[in-house]
Design a protein around this motif. Sequence first.
Motif, PDB file in Angstrom:
ATOM      1  N   LEU A  20       0.825  -1.187   0.000  1.00 52.96           N
ATOM      2  CA  LEU A  20       0.000   0.000   0.000  1.00 52.96           C
ATOM      3  C   LEU A  20       0.873   1.256   0.000  1.00 52.96           C
ATOM      4  N   SER A  21       0.398   2.274  -0.669  1.00 56.99           N
ATOM      5  CA  SER A  21       1.078   3.559  -0.687  1.00 56.99           C
ATOM      6  C   SER A  21       0.118   4.642  -0.226  1.00 56.99           C
ATOM      7  N   CYS A  22       0.667   5.684   0.375  1.00 56.82           N
ATOM      8  CA  CYS A  22      -0.126   6.828   0.802  1.00 56.82           C
ATOM      9  C   CYS A  22       0.653   8.075   0.414  1.00 56.82           C
ATOM     10  N   ALA A  23       0.166   8.781  -0.587  1.00 62.31           N
ATOM     11  CA  ALA A  23       0.837   9.983  -1.071  1.00 62.31           C
ATOM     12  C   ALA A  23       0.244  11.218  -0.414  1.00 62.31           C
ATOM     13  N   TRP A  36      -1.063   3.520   9.696  1.00 61.39           N
ATOM     14  CA  TRP A  36      -2.073   2.778   8.940  1.00 61.39           C
ATOM     15  C   TRP A  36      -3.092   2.217   9.921  1.00 61.39           C
ATOM     16  N   PHE A  37      -4.332   2.368   9.570  1.00 60.95           N
ATOM     17  CA  PHE A  37      -5.446   1.778  10.300  1.00 60.95           C
ATOM     18  C   PHE A  37      -6.249   0.936   9.326  1.00 60.95           C
ATOM     19  N   ARG A  38      -7.088   0.065   9.858  1.00 58.66           N
ATOM     20  CA  ARG A  38      -7.986  -0.699   9.012  1.00 58.66           C
ATOM     21  C   ARG A  38      -9.331  -0.842   9.696  1.00 58.66           C
ATOM     22  N   GLN A  39     -10.334  -1.051   8.869  1.00 51.60           N
ATOM     23  CA  GLN A  39     -11.689  -1.121   9.404  1.00 51.60           C
ATOM     24  C   GLN A  39     -12.542  -2.025   8.543  1.00 51.60           C
ATOM     25  N   SER A  70       7.040   1.941   6.133  1.00 48.95           N
ATOM     26  CA  SER A  70       8.182   2.791   5.793  1.00 48.95           C
ATOM     27  C   SER A  70       7.659   4.103   5.232  1.00 48.95           C
ATOM     28  N   ARG A  71       8.529   5.100   5.205  1.00 48.16           N
ATOM     29  CA  ARG A  71       8.139   6.380   4.637  1.00 48.16           C
ATOM     30  C   ARG A  71       9.305   6.964   3.869  1.00 48.16           C
ATOM     31  N   ASP A  72       8.984   7.606   2.777  1.00 48.02           N
ATOM     32  CA  ASP A  72       9.976   8.286   1.957  1.00 48.02           C
ATOM     33  C   ASP A  72       9.660   9.769   2.054  1.00 48.02           C
ATOM     34  N   ASN A  73      10.405  10.477   2.901  1.00 45.94           N
ATOM     35  CA  ASN A  73      10.095  11.890   3.130  1.00 45.94           C
ATOM     36  C   ASN A  73      10.318  12.724   1.875  1.00 45.94           C
ATOM     37  N   ALA A  74      11.276  12.321   1.055  1.00 45.48           N
ATOM     38  CA  ALA A  74      11.541  13.077  -0.174  1.00 45.48           C
ATOM     39  C   ALA A  74      10.361  13.001  -1.135  1.00 45.48           C
ATOM     40  N   LYS A  75       9.641  11.887  -1.090  1.00 44.21           N
ATOM     41  CA  LYS A  75       8.493  11.702  -1.982  1.00 44.21           C
ATOM     42  C   LYS A  75       7.175  11.958  -1.259  1.00 44.21           C
ATOM     43  N   ASN A  76       7.249  12.325   0.021  1.00 45.36           N
ATOM     44  CA  ASN A  76       6.029  12.532   0.809  1.00 45.36           C
ATOM     45  C   ASN A  76       5.097  11.334   0.727  1.00 45.36           C
ATOM     46  N   LEU A  78       4.050   7.356   2.245  1.00 45.57           N
ATOM     47  CA  LEU A  78       4.062   6.317   3.274  1.00 45.57           C
ATOM     48  C   LEU A  78       3.750   4.992   2.610  1.00 45.57           C
ATOM     49  N   TYR A  79       4.368   3.920   3.087  1.00 50.40           N
ATOM     50  CA  TYR A  79       4.147   2.594   2.518  1.00 50.40           C
ATOM     51  C   TYR A  79       3.777   1.594   3.616  1.00 50.40           C
ATOM     52  N   LEU A  80       3.079   0.562   3.178  1.00 52.98           N
ATOM     53  CA  LEU A  80       2.844  -0.595   4.038  1.00 52.98           C
ATOM     54  C   LEU A  80       3.017  -1.843   3.193  1.00 52.98           C
TER      55      LEU A  80
END
Length: 125
Positions: A20-23, A36-39, A70-76, A78-80
Amino acid sequence: QVQLVESGGGSVQAGGSLRLSCAASGYVYSSYCMGWFRQVPGKEREWVASIYSGAYKYYADSVKGRFFISRDNAKNTLYLQMNGLKPEDTAMYYCAAGYSSDGNCGRRPDDYNMWGQGTQVTVSS
């Protein structure tokens, strides 16, 4: 206001993997926890994992050793990385961001004030 957009959800068989990615539309300061949360319908939103400044990572017992945040601050972004998926991992997954003054990340939805719209993960047996 920073907007968070998740992607990467889908349908997989048990034992499979998804990433998963979160931009983030803007810069999320390293002093913010991202999580990350889930529901699932009819249940409360459940904390999965959080990360602070790339160095501090926290996981729910149910995903420890299978999921990796993990997170890539340069790309803003977040990953799971989710490995060894189980049917009970089926849920809508949300990313979130919230300020932390000391590097400890909250595990309650109220600890986060920015949320994405979610991405569905379905794991079949």
